[in-house]
Design a protein around this motif. Structure first.
Motif, PDB file in Angstrom:
ATOM      1  N   UNK A  88       0.831  -1.211   0.000  1.00 52.19           N
ATOM      2  CA  UNK A  88       0.000   0.000   0.000  1.00 52.19           C
ATOM      3  C   UNK A  88       0.863   1.258   0.000  1.00 52.19           C
ATOM      4  N   UNK A  89       1.918   1.250   0.809  1.00 54.68           N
ATOM      5  CA  UNK A  89       2.789   2.432   0.922  1.00 54.68           C
ATOM      6  C   UNK A  89       3.463   2.745  -0.411  1.00 54.68           C
ATOM      7  N   UNK A  90       3.986   1.714  -1.082  1.00 53.50           N
ATOM      8  CA  UNK A  90       4.665   1.942  -2.367  1.00 53.50           C
ATOM      9  C   UNK A  90       3.654   2.352  -3.445  1.00 53.50           C
ATOM     10  N   UNK A  91       2.461   1.778  -3.401  1.00 51.15           N
ATOM     11  CA  UNK A  91       1.412   2.196  -4.346  1.00 51.15           C
ATOM     12  C   UNK A  91       1.083   3.673  -4.139  1.00 51.15           C
TER      13      UNK A  91
ATOM     14  N   UNK B  49      11.073  -1.555   0.588  1.00 51.42           N
ATOM     15  CA  UNK B  49      10.160  -0.432   0.818  1.00 51.42           C
ATOM     16  C   UNK B  49      10.913   0.817   1.265  1.00 51.42           C
ATOM     17  N   UNK B  50      11.824   0.646   2.209  1.00 53.62           N
ATOM     18  CA  UNK B  50      12.639   1.783   2.666  1.00 53.62           C
ATOM     19  C   UNK B  50      13.481   2.332   1.526  1.00 53.62           C
ATOM     20  N   UNK B  51      14.007   1.426   0.684  1.00 52.61           N
ATOM     21  CA  UNK B  51      14.823   1.829  -0.463  1.00 52.61           C
ATOM     22  C   UNK B  51      14.022   2.703  -1.432  1.00 52.61           C
ATOM     23  N   UNK B  52      12.777   2.298  -1.727  1.00 53.10           N
ATOM     24  CA  UNK B  52      11.922   3.099  -2.613  1.00 53.10           C
ATOM     25  C   UNK B  52      11.716   4.498  -2.039  1.00 53.10           C
ATOM     26  N   UNK B  53      11.399   4.568  -0.753  1.00 56.28           N
ATOM     27  CA  UNK B  53      11.152   5.877  -0.147  1.00 56.28           C
ATOM     28  C   UNK B  53      12.421   6.718  -0.082  1.00 56.28           C
ATOM     29  N   UNK B  54      13.563   6.089   0.203  1.00 60.30           N
ATOM     30  CA  UNK B  54      14.816   6.838   0.270  1.00 60.30           C
ATOM     31  C   UNK B  54      15.179   7.394  -1.103  1.00 60.30           C
TER      32      UNK B  54
END
Length: 194
Positions: free
Chosen positions: A111-114, A177-182
């Protein structure tokens, strides 16, 4: 509708079929593997899940190879993946083969990455799948298959393969997930400033 999109749609239609065979107690018999008893319906569900997971790579390959990449395909493909993984995780929680918190961590990441991708699109940025994201998908699929089969064939040698690969899937899921946000922190900070 092109062939790649039809394959993606087929994957979506396979989701309830997987759940049906996992959760409904059909009287189709049992298979004893060492100390583990599997129902025939669980084995069928596992094969259908594997078939659906394989179509994930197939539809993308066909779309790129035949230059059939469409807006519909870009929408349906990640949706089909998330539906398949989410349905399998929830089914495994219901079957008491997976702890609920693990399913929540994995589903929350999706959900977060979407959400991040939706924000990026609004800013005119496309976030491509990363190698970590692809590794995440592979580890999740392997973990789900191992859990569906209740650790068969490793149960006969008392090797906790399903437990190890589930932990690996959780770790890779969180890290990716952390990598995408970073890597996309500028997009997040841009929306924060607006």
């Amino acid at each position: 509708m092109n062939l790649a999109n039809k394959i993606t749609l087929a994957r979506i239609f396979l989701v309830p079929v997987v759940m049906l065979f996992l959760l409904v107690r059909f009287n189709m018999g049992y298979v004893q593997v060492g100390s583990v008893t599997l129902t025939v319906s669980e084995i069928i569900a596992t094969f259908i899940f594997i078939l659906a997971a394989v179509t994930d790579g197939l539809d993308g390959y066909l779309a790129r190879k035949n230059k059939m990449v469409t807006t519909l395909g870009k929408f349906l493909d990640p949706l089909a993946d998330k539906l398949l993984i989410t349905a399998a995780l929830i089914s495994l929680v219901e079957m008491q083969r997976l702890e609920a918190w693990i399913a929540i961590v994995i589903i929350s990441r999706e959900f977060a990455i979407t959400g991040l991708r939706m924000i990026a699109v609004a800013e005119g940025v496309v976030i491509a799948a990363s190698p970590l994201g692809k590794l995440k998908t592979i580890t999740q699929i392997v973990a789900i298959v191992a859990l569906m089969l209740n650790n068969v064939p490793f149960s006969s040698i008392a090797f906790p393969f399903s437990e190890i690969v589930t932990w690996l899937a959780v770790i890779v899921t969180v890290i990716s997930g952390l990598d995408y946000f970073y890597k996309n922190r500028k997009i997040v900070s841009m929306t924060h400033l607006q």
